[in-house]
Design an enzyme around this catalytic site. Structure first.
Site, PDB file in Angstrom:
ATOM      1  N   ARG A   8       0.846  -1.181   0.000  1.00  0.00           N
ATOM      2  CA  ARG A   8       0.000   0.000   0.000  1.00  0.00           C
ATOM      3  C   ARG A   8       0.882   1.232   0.000  1.00  0.00           C
ATOM      4  O   ARG A   8       2.077   1.155   0.305  1.00  0.00           O
ATOM      5  CB  ARG A   8      -0.928   0.026   1.217  1.00  0.00           C
ATOM      6  CG  ARG A   8      -0.234   0.193   2.552  1.00  0.00           C
ATOM      7  CD  ARG A   8      -1.208   0.189   3.713  1.00  0.00           C
ATOM      8  NE  ARG A   8      -0.548   0.304   5.003  1.00  0.00           N
ATOM      9  CZ  ARG A   8      -0.220   1.443   5.604  1.00  0.00           C
ATOM     10  NH1 ARG A   8      -0.472   2.606   4.994  1.00  0.00           N
ATOM     11  NH2 ARG A   8       0.362   1.462   6.785  1.00  0.00           N
ATOM     12  N   GLU A 188       5.079   8.635   0.554  1.00  0.00           N
ATOM     13  CA  GLU A 188       4.659   8.122  -0.752  1.00  0.00           C
ATOM     14  C   GLU A 188       5.864   7.640  -1.565  1.00  0.00           C
ATOM     15  O   GLU A 188       6.968   8.176  -1.444  1.00  0.00           O
ATOM     16  CB  GLU A 188       3.906   9.206  -1.527  1.00  0.00           C
ATOM     17  CG  GLU A 188       2.556   9.560  -0.911  1.00  0.00           C
ATOM     18  CD  GLU A 188       1.797  10.576  -1.743  1.00  0.00           C
ATOM     19  OE1 GLU A 188       2.439  11.271  -2.558  1.00  0.00           O
ATOM     20  OE2 GLU A 188       0.566  10.666  -1.583  1.00  0.00           O
ATOM     21  N   HIS A 189       5.621   6.636  -2.413  1.00  0.00           N
ATOM     22  CA  HIS A 189       6.634   6.059  -3.304  1.00  0.00           C
ATOM     23  C   HIS A 189       7.811   5.464  -2.508  1.00  0.00           C
ATOM     24  O   HIS A 189       8.910   5.346  -3.025  1.00  0.00           O
ATOM     25  CB  HIS A 189       7.147   7.107  -4.297  1.00  0.00           C
ATOM     26  CG  HIS A 189       6.068   7.940  -4.918  1.00  0.00           C
ATOM     27  ND1 HIS A 189       5.030   7.382  -5.636  1.00  0.00           N
ATOM     28  CD2 HIS A 189       5.858   9.282  -4.904  1.00  0.00           C
ATOM     29  CE1 HIS A 189       4.214   8.351  -6.049  1.00  0.00           C
ATOM     30  NE2 HIS A 189       4.694   9.502  -5.619  1.00  0.00           N
ATOM     31  N   ARG A 190       7.549   5.101  -1.262  1.00  0.00           N
ATOM     32  CA  ARG A 190       8.557   4.525  -0.363  1.00  0.00           C
ATOM     33  C   ARG A 190       9.670   5.520  -0.022  1.00  0.00           C
ATOM     34  O   ARG A 190      10.750   5.122   0.426  1.00  0.00           O
ATOM     35  CB  ARG A 190       9.173   3.243  -0.959  1.00  0.00           C
ATOM     36  CG  ARG A 190       8.169   2.101  -1.171  1.00  0.00           C
ATOM     37  CD  ARG A 190       7.513   1.701   0.143  1.00  0.00           C
ATOM     38  NE  ARG A 190       6.706   0.505   0.058  1.00  0.00           N
ATOM     39  CZ  ARG A 190       5.388   0.485  -0.157  1.00  0.00           C
ATOM     40  NH1 ARG A 190       4.735   1.625  -0.328  1.00  0.00           N
ATOM     41  NH2 ARG A 190       4.728  -0.635  -0.195  1.00  0.00           N
ATOM     42  N   LEU A 191       9.402   6.800  -0.190  1.00  0.00           N
ATOM     43  CA  LEU A 191      10.367   7.834   0.193  1.00  0.00           C
ATOM     44  C   LEU A 191      10.036   8.282   1.620  1.00  0.00           C
ATOM     45  O   LEU A 191       9.536   9.387   1.853  1.00  0.00           O
ATOM     46  CB  LEU A 191      10.328   9.004  -0.792  1.00  0.00           C
ATOM     47  CG  LEU A 191      10.644   8.643  -2.243  1.00  0.00           C
ATOM     48  CD1 LEU A 191      10.556   9.865  -3.137  1.00  0.00           C
ATOM     49  CD2 LEU A 191      12.038   8.005  -2.333  1.00  0.00           C
TER      50      LEU A 191
END
Length: 211
Positions: A8, A188-191
């Site tokens: 997610r 978000e975006h694994r950042l």
């Protein structure tokens, strides 16, 4: 089920360097308060990691019972696996997994045993059934059946029905003297945002870590 496909986005918000207080406990208190306001189950639950004599790490979940500038407190049976391991190696790691808020707090440090007065004061603040339960369980030892615990609990409940439950000699607590605190906020975006506080002689060194 292919667990590799379970994912997610983390979109609860970021964590910025400019918003960080000088003392990590100030941010911890804010985040803990928000975890309580969000009605998370057991917001004071923390995963406690210790290491045995062979170097094998062990983890279990316990409840934080107090925190201040001196450290973080929890209580346990002093004959338990964690207590035996801490007697040999006082280094400890704590993790607060506030997943619903896309947050984690990771603490490292060393333990020191609480005084008899501190342990006594907390023990007698617990519900009476919890006090009795501390007498019942020889924590981490093997037992033949749950009925053994239940029978012993009922026996002691009757014994202490009209009086105070004494503090067990084998029950105590620890203060985790903090060396570092890491705050993780999902992004978000694994950042993700990660900030590490490390204790120095005159305060705390704060560094942003790559996600």
């Amino acid at each position: 089920m292919d667990v590799a496909d379970l994912r997610r986005e983390y979109s609860k918000g970021g964590l910025h360097r400019a918003d960080l207080p000088a003392d990590p406990l100030a941010l911890f208190e804010t985040w803990l308060g928000q975890a309580c306001e969000a009605k998370l189950s057991d917001p004071t639950a923390m995963v406690v990691a210790t290491v045995d004599v062979s170097g094998q790490p062990w983890q279990r979940t316990v409840l934080l019972k107090h925190y201040d500038a001196a450290g973080m407190l929890f209580y346990t049976n002093m004959g338990s696996r964690k207590a035996v391991q801490l007697a040999g190696n006082p280094c400890i790691s704590l993790l607060f997994p506030w997943h619903m808020l896309d947050r984690q707090v990771h603490v490292t440090g060393r333990v020191e045993k609480l005084s008899a007065f501190e342990v006594m004061r907390y023990f007698h603040s617990r519900p009476k059934d919890s006090q009795i339960a501390a007498w019942v369980s020889k924590q981490s030892s093997r037992i033949s059946a749950r009925g053994v615990l239940e029978s012993k609990f009922m026996e002691l409940k009757q014994k202490f029905a009209n009086g105070e439950v004494p503090l067990p000699s084998f029950w105590g607590g620890y203060r985790v003297v903090i060396d570092s605190v890491e705050f993780w906020q999902g992004g978000e975006h694994r950042l993700h945002d990660r900030f590490l506080y490390q204790r120095e002689r005159d305060g705390w060194q704060i560094d942003r870590l790559a996600p």
